[in-house]
Design a protein around this motif. Structure first.
Motif, PDB file in Angstrom:
ATOM      1  N   SER A 140       1.047  -0.895   0.379  1.00  0.00           N
ATOM      2  CA  SER A 140       0.279  -0.212   0.262  1.00  0.00           C
ATOM      3  C   SER A 140       0.731   1.261   0.317  1.00  0.00           C
ATOM      4  CB  SER A 140      -0.819   0.107   1.195  1.00  0.00           C
ATOM      5  OG  SER A 140      -1.721   1.173   1.437  1.00  0.00           O
ATOM      6  N   LEU A 141       1.577   1.024   0.910  1.00  0.00           N
ATOM      7  CA  LEU A 141       3.197   2.711   0.819  1.00  0.00           C
ATOM      8  C   LEU A 141       3.823   2.308  -0.527  1.00  0.00           C
ATOM      9  CD1 LEU A 141       4.173   1.975   4.080  1.00  0.00           C
ATOM     10  CD2 LEU A 141       3.050   3.906   3.797  1.00  0.00           C
ATOM     11  N   ALA A 142       3.729   1.764  -0.840  1.00  0.00           N
ATOM     12  CA  ALA A 142       4.701   1.551  -2.415  1.00  0.00           C
ATOM     13  C   ALA A 142       3.572   1.905  -3.621  1.00  0.00           C
ATOM     14  CB  ALA A 142       5.124   0.204  -3.208  1.00  0.00           C
ATOM     15  N   ALA A 143       2.558   1.298  -3.281  1.00  0.00           N
ATOM     16  CA  ALA A 143       1.443   2.438  -4.300  1.00  0.00           C
ATOM     17  C   ALA A 143       1.348   3.795  -3.702  1.00  0.00           C
ATOM     18  CB  ALA A 143       0.258   1.810  -4.299  1.00  0.00           C
ATOM     19  N   GLN A 144       1.218   4.391  -3.038  1.00  0.00           N
ATOM     20  CA  GLN A 144       1.527   5.235  -2.546  1.00  0.00           C
ATOM     21  C   GLN A 144       2.060   5.990  -3.313  1.00  0.00           C
ATOM     22  OE1 GLN A 144      -1.254   7.229  -0.815  1.00  0.00           O
ATOM     23  NE2 GLN A 144       0.018   8.924  -1.817  1.00  0.00           N
ATOM     24  N   LEU A 145       3.450   5.968  -3.018  1.00  0.00           N
ATOM     25  CA  LEU A 145       4.634   6.688  -3.073  1.00  0.00           C
ATOM     26  C   LEU A 145       4.592   6.273  -4.671  1.00  0.00           C
ATOM     27  CD1 LEU A 145       7.121   7.579  -3.294  1.00  0.00           C
ATOM     28  CD2 LEU A 145       8.379   5.009  -2.728  1.00  0.00           C
ATOM     29  N   ARG A 146       4.334   5.685  -6.079  1.00  0.00           N
ATOM     30  CA  ARG A 146       4.358   5.556  -7.326  1.00  0.00           C
ATOM     31  C   ARG A 146       2.600   6.424  -7.268  1.00  0.00           C
ATOM     32  NH1 ARG A 146       4.510  -0.326  -6.429  1.00  0.00           N
ATOM     33  NH2 ARG A 146       2.601  -0.269  -6.838  1.00  0.00           N
ATOM     34  N   ALA A 147       2.113   6.911  -6.593  1.00  0.00           N
ATOM     35  CA  ALA A 147       1.325   8.252  -6.484  1.00  0.00           C
ATOM     36  C   ALA A 147       1.660   9.296  -7.206  1.00  0.00           C
ATOM     37  CB  ALA A 147       0.194   7.521  -5.830  1.00  0.00           C
ATOM     38  N   TYR A 148       2.712   9.692  -5.631  1.00  0.00           N
ATOM     39  CA  TYR A 148       3.315  11.423  -5.307  1.00  0.00           C
ATOM     40  C   TYR A 148       4.241  10.325  -6.971  1.00  0.00           C
ATOM     41  CZ  TYR A 148       2.124  11.660  -0.595  1.00  0.00           C
ATOM     42  OH  TYR A 148       1.807  11.413   0.031  1.00  0.00           O
ATOM     43  N   GLU A 149       5.089  10.369  -7.007  1.00  0.00           N
ATOM     44  CA  GLU A 149       6.397  10.346  -8.119  1.00  0.00           C
ATOM     45  C   GLU A 149       4.879  10.663  -9.586  1.00  0.00           C
ATOM     46  OE1 GLU A 149       9.468   6.197  -6.720  1.00  0.00           O
ATOM     47  OE2 GLU A 149       7.553   6.555  -8.162  1.00  0.00           O
ATOM     48  N   ARG A 150       4.494  10.230  -9.374  1.00  0.00           N
ATOM     49  CA  ARG A 150       3.316  10.804 -10.966  1.00  0.00           C
ATOM     50  C   ARG A 150       2.959  11.710 -11.019  1.00  0.00           C
ATOM     51  NH1 ARG A 150       1.113   5.048  -9.999  1.00  0.00           N
ATOM     52  NH2 ARG A 150       2.564   2.900 -12.222  1.00  0.00           N
ATOM     53  N   ARG A 151       2.536  12.156  -9.867  1.00  0.00           N
ATOM     54  CA  ARG A 151       2.019  13.787  -9.777  1.00  0.00           C
ATOM     55  C   ARG A 151       3.051  13.841 -10.025  1.00  0.00           C
ATOM     56  NH1 ARG A 151      -0.179  15.120  -4.132  1.00  0.00           N
ATOM     57  NH2 ARG A 151       2.255  15.990  -3.717  1.00  0.00           N
ATOM     58  N   ALA A 152       4.170  13.719  -9.573  1.00  0.00           N
ATOM     59  CA  ALA A 152       5.709  14.783  -9.458  1.00  0.00           C
ATOM     60  C   ALA A 152       6.060  14.895 -11.466  1.00  0.00           C
ATOM     61  CB  ALA A 152       6.617  14.522  -8.795  1.00  0.00           C
ATOM     62  N   GLN A 153       5.323  13.848 -11.891  1.00  0.00           N
ATOM     63  CA  GLN A 153       5.990  13.704 -13.190  1.00  0.00           C
ATOM     64  C   GLN A 153       5.351  14.277 -14.155  1.00  0.00           C
ATOM     65  OE1 GLN A 153       6.252  10.588 -14.484  1.00  0.00           O
ATOM     66  NE2 GLN A 153       6.425  10.413 -16.795  1.00  0.00           N
ATOM     67  N   ILE A 154       3.482  14.947 -13.786  1.00  0.00           N
ATOM     68  CA  ILE A 154       3.262  15.247 -14.758  1.00  0.00           C
ATOM     69  C   ILE A 154       2.207  16.878 -13.952  1.00  0.00           C
ATOM     70  CG2 ILE A 154       1.680  12.919 -15.738  1.00  0.00           C
ATOM     71  CD1 ILE A 154      -0.745  13.820 -13.085  1.00  0.00           C
ATOM     72  N   THR A 155       3.259  16.985 -13.071  1.00  0.00           N
ATOM     73  CA  THR A 155       3.508  18.849 -12.646  1.00  0.00           C
ATOM     74  C   THR A 155       4.172  19.230 -13.717  1.00  0.00           C
ATOM     75  OG1 THR A 155       2.022  18.112 -10.898  1.00  0.00           O
ATOM     76  CG2 THR A 155       2.943  20.452 -10.645  1.00  0.00           C
ATOM     77  N   SER A 156       3.942  20.615 -14.582  1.00  0.00           N
ATOM     78  CA  SER A 156       4.757  20.853 -14.900  1.00  0.00           C
ATOM     79  C   SER A 156       4.894  22.640 -14.642  1.00  0.00           C
ATOM     80  CB  SER A 156       4.297  21.477 -16.614  1.00  0.00           C
ATOM     81  OG  SER A 156       3.052  22.248 -16.774  1.00  0.00           O
TER      82      SER A 156
END
Length: 296
Positions: A33-49
């Motif tokens: 569950s924590l790994a999924a949360q971390l991936r969500a943070y990573e994807r959010r950082a990736q798409i935030t311009s």
């Protein structure tokens, strides 16, 4: 959106709550569950311009900190298991002399391989969609024919690494003399030297405190040219690229920009080189030769 202090605190607090979990299955579920949360943070950082250069750098450092905190928590919560080769093709005996015992190689858990030294290692099946870590490997030939969520490579020296696809980030820390062939959505390299990367990557690679790196794009044309060898490393390579959403990256323009947080000057950056294709990597035919060695 930058990674907020409250998000950092909540993530680390959840890691702290793992101390009270005794049941292995419950601990693994919490870690996933924590790994999924971390991936969500990573994807959010990736798409935030809209983030400034400073906020991007701070967010990247915070994400790396959370990633290593998560890896450390895995080590503490899951009992050690002794490593065993799934195939004995690398262990040879003659008819008269018993082969010397191999140095002990251990998994800290089923998702972390440590101390691979002078051996060929192929990840067994069943790791699809999971986080995986390679740590303290030396002169090893490593094949990861899977679609992983995240791959951490820490303190490895003079290794060849093939990974079919990573749906999140590939983190590289404290490494030297690596040749890496992989596809991933994010590539983050810290404190690493004298290494080569042939990669299909969904965003600009990020490096920091690193020297003597070279990059080349892993393209569909390259995969088709070397299909006979690559299919031996992973017969399901095309499937794994599709599953991770990286298949379209293979057709994107033949260059990418590397972001170096340790080089803020204008002009050419001496810390790395970007080549147009894998054929231009140094030394000559390093990509082809690496794949051939990994297949052996």
């Amino acid at each position: 959106m930058a990674l907020a202090d409250a998000e950092m605190d909540a993530f680390n607090a959840a890691l702290g709550e793992l101390k009270g979990i005794i049941n292995r299955d419950e601990a693994e579920a919490a870690l996933q569950s924590l790994a999924a949360q971390l991936r969500a943070y990573e994807r959010r950082a990736q798409i935030t311009s809209s983030l400034s250069a400073y906020d991007r750098r701070v967010t990247t450092l915070r994400l790396n900190k959370l990633a290593y905190n998560l890896a450390a928590a895995r080590q503490l919560k899951v009992p050690r298991k002794t490593f065993a080769f799934s195939s004995r093709r690398y262990i040879k005996k003659d008819s008269t002399t018993e082969a010397p015992s191999a140095p002990e190689i251990q998994y800290l858990d089923e998702n972390i391989a440590c101390d691979l030294a002078g051996v060929s290692f192929r990840l067994e099946s069943g790791k699809e969609g999971m986080d995986y870590t390679l740590r303290k490997c030396v002169n090893a030939r490593i094949v990861l024919p899977a679609q992983l969520s995240t791959l951490y490579v820490d303190d490895c020296v003079d290794c060849m690494i093939f990974c079919s696809s990573v749906s999140g980030a590939l983190h590289m820390e404290r490494c030297r003399g690596l040749v890496v062939i992989a596809s991933c959505h994010q590539l983050r390299i810290h404190h690493t030297t004298s290494s080569t990367f042939a990669v299909a990557v969904g965003s600009s690679p990020i490096i920091e405190h690193s020297l003597d790196l070279q990059f080349a794009p892993l393209t569909r044309a390259t995969i088709e040219t070397h299909a006979a060898l690559l299919s031996k490393l992973d017969p399901g390579l095309n499937k794994h690229l599709l599953q991770s959403g990286l298949d379209p990256v293979l057709d994107e323009p033949q260059c990418f920009t590397v972001r170096d947080f340790s080089w803020l000057k204008a002009g050419d950056n001496p810390h790395y080189k970007v080549h147009q294709d894998v054929a231009s990597l140094e030394p000559e035919e390093v990509f082809k030769n690496t794949v051939a060695v990994l297949v052996e």
